[in-house]
Design a protein around this motif. Structure first.
Motif, PDB file in Angstrom:
ATOM      1  N   ASP A  56      37.204 -78.508 -65.513  1.00 14.05           N
ATOM      2  CA  ASP A  56      36.509 -78.166 -66.751  1.00 14.05           C
ATOM      3  C   ASP A  56      35.447 -79.223 -67.072  1.00 14.05           C
ATOM      4  O   ASP A  56      34.311 -78.904 -67.413  1.00 14.05           O
ATOM      5  N   ASP A  62      35.449 -72.151 -64.936  1.00 12.95           N
ATOM      6  CA  ASP A  62      35.208 -70.698 -64.980  1.00 12.95           C
ATOM      7  C   ASP A  62      34.792 -70.171 -63.612  1.00 12.95           C
ATOM      8  O   ASP A  62      35.202 -69.086 -63.195  1.00 12.95           O
ATOM      9  N   GLU A  63      33.984 -70.965 -62.917  1.00 14.46           N
ATOM     10  CA  GLU A  63      33.535 -70.541 -61.590  1.00 14.46           C
ATOM     11  C   GLU A  63      34.721 -70.411 -60.628  1.00 14.46           C
ATOM     12  O   GLU A  63      34.789 -69.486 -59.822  1.00 14.46           O
ATOM     13  N   LEU A  65      37.811 -69.748 -61.522  1.00 13.84           N
ATOM     14  CA  LEU A  65      38.553 -68.545 -61.924  1.00 13.84           C
ATOM     15  C   LEU A  65      37.825 -67.290 -61.435  1.00 13.84           C
ATOM     16  O   LEU A  65      38.443 -66.364 -60.895  1.00 13.84           O
ATOM     17  N   ASP A  66      36.504 -67.286 -61.586  1.00 10.52           N
ATOM     18  CA  ASP A  66      35.721 -66.122 -61.156  1.00 10.52           C
ATOM     19  C   ASP A  66      35.796 -65.921 -59.645  1.00 10.52           C
ATOM     20  O   ASP A  66      35.598 -64.810 -59.150  1.00 10.52           O
ATOM     21  N   ALA A  67      36.057 -67.016 -58.918  1.00 15.08           N
ATOM     22  CA  ALA A  67      36.135 -66.902 -57.446  1.00 15.08           C
ATOM     23  C   ALA A  67      37.442 -66.243 -57.012  1.00 15.08           C
ATOM     24  O   ALA A  67      37.697 -66.093 -55.817  1.00 15.08           O
ATOM     25  N   GLY A  68      38.279 -65.870 -58.002  1.00 14.16           N
ATOM     26  CA  GLY A  68      39.501 -65.135 -57.649  1.00 14.16           C
ATOM     27  C   GLY A  68      40.731 -66.006 -57.485  1.00 14.16           C
ATOM     28  O   GLY A  68      41.721 -65.575 -56.890  1.00 14.16           O
ATOM     29  N   ARG A  71      46.484 -67.685 -60.737  1.00 15.05           N
ATOM     30  CA  ARG A  71      47.019 -68.567 -61.786  1.00 15.05           C
ATOM     31  C   ARG A  71      48.519 -68.663 -61.580  1.00 15.05           C
ATOM     32  O   ARG A  71      49.221 -67.650 -61.630  1.00 15.05           O
ATOM     33  N   THR A 109      36.670 -72.412 -50.468  1.00 14.45           N
ATOM     34  CA  THR A 109      35.961 -71.979 -51.683  1.00 14.45           C
ATOM     35  C   THR A 109      35.928 -73.097 -52.722  1.00 14.45           C
ATOM     36  O   THR A 109      34.876 -73.429 -53.274  1.00 14.45           O
ATOM     37  N   SER A 218      43.225 -62.779 -53.890  1.00 10.54           N
ATOM     38  CA  SER A 218      42.714 -61.839 -52.878  1.00 10.54           C
ATOM     39  C   SER A 218      43.797 -61.318 -51.939  1.00 10.54           C
ATOM     40  O   SER A 218      43.530 -61.069 -50.758  1.00 10.54           O
TER      41      SER A 218
END
Ligand SMILES: Cc1cc2nc3c(=O)[nH]c(=O)nc-3n(C[C@H](O)[C@H](O)[C@H](O)COP(=O)(O)OP(=O)(O)OC[C@H]3O[C@@H](n4cnc5c(N)ncnc54)[C@H](O)[C@@H]3O)c2cc1C
Length: 402
Positions: A56, A62-63, A65-68, A71, A109, A218
């Motif tokens: 953070d 956020d990036e 999290l957006d990359a999949g 959690r 990633t 994924s």
């Protein structure tokens, strides 16, 4: 050629964090990385909740999290007799984690996202450049020597951060690296088609070995098996068959892996227990695995790399501004690391050594299963939110009654 303020060796989480924080503070930073990104790294690929705070701060949570990223809300510990206990990061009462989950995603990633944060902050990153060792001057480390397309090059810098991982060439050339015990090897793969994948990680353990399983998003599951170095022969002969044999020797896993497929071939790494004589010498700080790594059981390496990289940058920003990067001037780094990691150093030793003793581990797991609150505390400590001393209060020890 004029000297850079800072050369960082290695673009893993430690190097990327050091570079990002130093560049943000206005230093002229050059990162040298041997690999061409994205690259794979043998790792269980889980980040403790506290590592989320570092992501953070770097502006990339956020990036990620957006990359999949998956959690993970906690960990389930499974003993050889099948007994198990589940601890949740959010369960440890007043010790709230940064987020009630840790993250898991492929290092190919993650590492690319973090190094991009360093580039955005203004650091220059050169991939495909191998550092051969430190450049030594009168005042200690004065830069690095690299090899690029067969040519040797000297790069001068006011200071160097060695973030070149477990086998750090800088730590070795400076005579700082020490190999320790236990001597273990790890085999890591990505699996598809695993049954009953949960929103928590799982740690299975037997005599001398343990295995971690967790979703990395994924539809993939990361499976990491750790064995004693005495099994090096079998590992070298056929890593995949040892990997499959050992995992499916656990009845629960035999069932859940029945239709699974290996999506990324088994990668082998180790041994890993390492310390250093010093993490600060004249003109140079060691960060991440280059500074120390004990054992992957508690999954705190990426957190320590990100946080350690930041601490190294903070110390160096002050030292470079004052014009003194001597070992004495860099002492603050050692103190900051101790404050930050002392708790972790204790827990990873207790967990890494205890988990592979079946009788002890079984008793521990059964005791936790009866007292979910205590399980949450242990998992919270591994998530870097609960101070380890909380685990060893008379009340909590008594509750375990090992
Ligand atoms: C089996 C296993 C499982 C693990 N699982 C987890 C987990 O689930 N969660 C967790 O938090 N931690 C885990 N860890 C630990 C984690 O992988 C490390 O602590 C973390 O990668 C350390 O980051 P780093 O930046 O210090 O080093 P690295 O990530 O190793 O990065 C070092 C970089 O330096 C580069 N480099 C090396 N030498 C040179 C050179 N001479 N010149 C230029 N570049 C160079 C490398 O190419 C690499 O990119 C695990 C470790 C193992 C062994």
């Amino acid at each position: 050629v004029s000297a850079r303020d800072l050369v960082v060796v290695g673009a893993g989480p430690a190097g990327a964090a050091a570079a990002a924080h130093a560049a943000r503070a206005g230093l002229d930073v050059l990162v040298l990385e041997r690999a061409i990104f994205p690259r794979h790294k043998p790792c269980a690929e889980y980040l403790s909740p506290e590592a989320g705070r570092d992501l953070d701060e770097l502006g990339v949570l956020d990036e990620v999290l957006d990359a999949g990223a998956a959690r993970l809300t906690g960990f389930r510990l499974v003993a050889q007799d099948g007994s198990s206990a589940l601890g949740r990061f959010a369960g440890a009462g007043r010790f709230a984690p940064f987020r009630p989950w840790g993250l898991a995603l492929p290092r190919a990633t993650l590492d690319q996202i973090v190094i991009r944060a360093a580039q955005r902050a203004g650091a220059e990153v050169r991939f495909g450049v191998t550092v051969e060792g430190p450049l030594l001057g009168d005042g200690g480390v004065a830069g690095v020597v690299t090899r690029q397309a067969g040519a040797r090059l000297r790069l001068r810098a006011r200071a160097v951060v060695a973030a070149d991982g477990l086998r750090s060439v800088i730590a070795r050339r400076l005579g700082l690296a020490r190999w320790g015990r236990p001597r273990r090897l790890a085999l890591v793969a990505h699996l598809e088609g695993v049954k009953e994948v949960a929103d928590y990680g799982e740690m299975f353990a037997g005599r001398g070995w343990y295995a971690g399983l967790a979703s990395i998003g994924s539809g993939l599951v990361n499976a990491a098996l750790v064995v004693p170095i005495e099994e090096a022969g079998a590992v070298a002969a056929d890593p995949q068959s040892l990997f499959v044999r050992r995992l499916t020797s656990v009845p629960e896993l035999a069932r859940r892996l029945a239709d699974a497929r290996i999506a990324r071939a088994v990668m082998v790494t180790g041994p890993f227990a390492r310390t250093t004589r010093r993490v600060a010498v004249d003109g140079c700080l060691l960060a991440g695995d280059a500074a120390d790594f004990f054992d992957p059981f508690t999954g705190e390496g990426i957190f320590a790399a990100l946080r350690g990289g930041r601490l190294a940058a903070e110390t160096l920003v002050t030292a470079i501004a004052s014009g003194d990067v001597s070992r004495d001037a860099l002492r603050a780094y050692r103190r900051a690391r101790r404050r930050e990691f002392q708790s972790k150093w204790v827990l990873e030793r207790v967990a890494g050594l205890g988990a592979v003793r079946p009788v002890l581990y079984r008793r521990f797991v059964r005791a936790l299963a009866k007292r979910p609150g205590i399980a949450d505390l242990w998992v919270g400590a591994a998530g870097d939110a609960v101070p380890v001393r909380e685990l060893f209060t008379p009340r909590h020890l008594l509750a375990l009654a090992l």
